[in-house]
Design a protein around this motif. Sequence first.
Motif, short mmCIF file in Angstrom:
data_model
loop_
_atom_site.label_atom_id
_atom_site.label_comp_id
_atom_site.label_asym_id
_atom_site.label_seq_id
_atom_site.Cartn_x
_atom_site.Cartn_y
_atom_site.Cartn_z
N THR A 172 -43.13 -87.31 45.86
CA THR A 172 -42.40 -86.84 47.23
C THR A 172 -42.56 -85.64 47.82
OG1 THR A 172 -40.64 -88.57 46.46
CG2 THR A 172 -39.96 -87.27 48.28
N VAL A 257 -35.24 -79.25 47.72
CA VAL A 257 -34.94 -81.03 47.22
C VAL A 257 -34.44 -81.07 45.68
CG1 VAL A 257 -35.31 -83.33 47.43
CG2 VAL A 257 -36.65 -81.67 48.88
N PHE A 259 -33.45 -84.05 42.84
CA PHE A 259 -33.45 -85.14 42.49
C PHE A 259 -32.72 -85.81 41.39
CE2 PHE A 259 -37.72 -84.33 44.49
CZ PHE A 259 -37.98 -85.34 45.35
N LYS A 292 -31.49 -80.78 49.94
CA LYS A 292 -31.38 -82.06 50.08
C LYS A 292 -31.38 -82.74 48.71
CE LYS A 292 -33.48 -86.15 52.23
NZ LYS A 292 -34.72 -86.46 53.12
N ILE A 294 -31.63 -86.20 46.67
CA ILE A 294 -32.21 -87.74 46.73
C ILE A 294 -31.84 -88.42 45.43
CG2 ILE A 294 -34.25 -88.91 46.74
CD1 ILE A 294 -35.40 -86.78 48.55
N GLU A 295 -30.88 -89.44 45.56
CA GLU A 295 -30.49 -89.98 44.42
C GLU A 295 -31.68 -91.37 44.16
OE1 GLU A 295 -26.49 -91.32 42.39
OE2 GLU A 295 -26.47 -91.72 44.55
#
Length: 344
Positions: A172, A257, A259, A292, A294-295
Amino acid sequence: MQDKSISFKTVSLQKDESVLNAIKHLLALVDLSLDNHVNDFVVGYVEQQIVACAGLDHNIIKCVAVHPDYQGSQLTLKLINTVIDLADEKNQHHLFLYTKPDNVPFFKSCGFYPLVKIDETVTLMENTPVGINHYCQKLAQHKKVGTCGAIVMNANPFTRGHLYLVELAAKTVDWLYIFVVEEDASLFPTAIRHQLVKQGVSHLGNVSVFLGSEYMVSKATFPSYFLKDQTLIEQTYMAIDLLLFREYIAPALTISVRFVGTEPRSELTNAYNQAMPYWLEQKALSTAPIIKVIEIPRVTASNDVISASRVRALLAQKRYQEVYDLVPKSTWSYLQQHYVIEDK
């Protein structure tokens, strides 16, 4: 009453249980409770009465209390200086403490510097003005270009579930940083967990693995003794950890980001996941750039999510065939050597 002579003594609760109840009583007088992680205390005596105490949990000063009849900045300053001397004797030179924001000016006068503040609840401080900046400067030496993401994991041990999360996250972003939480309360020691993660992701060309630091707050070291409400304790611990990440660690590596895997089993971990968007994505909560979140859904095996806790439970039951299906080859190789497992 402050003109009475006060002497200081170092006590170990394991070796000197006679002072335990006296310390608990003193803490209760100032609306605190004993932190179960603290064994070593500096106590101040007037004759036979304990009128001051400060505990040391590795490199964290906890349970600082002075009897109401003896409260005064000079006594408290002597108390803090004495517990700092105790830390020095134990080779703990980089110290932290958590305090209520009202006490920050006093602890500044003792040589501590604020890192993050959570509302009017708690402030985390350290005994150097440059500690976290030096840490971030070291991190910045590994900074990569492009969109950078991060995963913070315990990996106790590293499983196929962790590997799935890493591989998906690495696809990603341009570069992925993994931080392995530094906590030897885990079944697998920090050094082993770090090693297993590095080995497990070595085939990925855009991943760096870092050992976590003291600036990634462990639930085990967070002092719950001055917060009475369990929910508030958990929320505050999460907030401190996430703000440290957002305001210091992420900018050092231009991480934009973060995760995380879904958590269907642990209520605390799931609550942490839910807190992440609040503290990392809301612009109004910090001047640092937003991150950000992201799950990613957990991967399953045999109709159940793959988790480190599941692996540990199977290891305890010696159900090694099932373990084999849940861990990557590098982790399996380590387990074979340390759990006397026959070759597959």
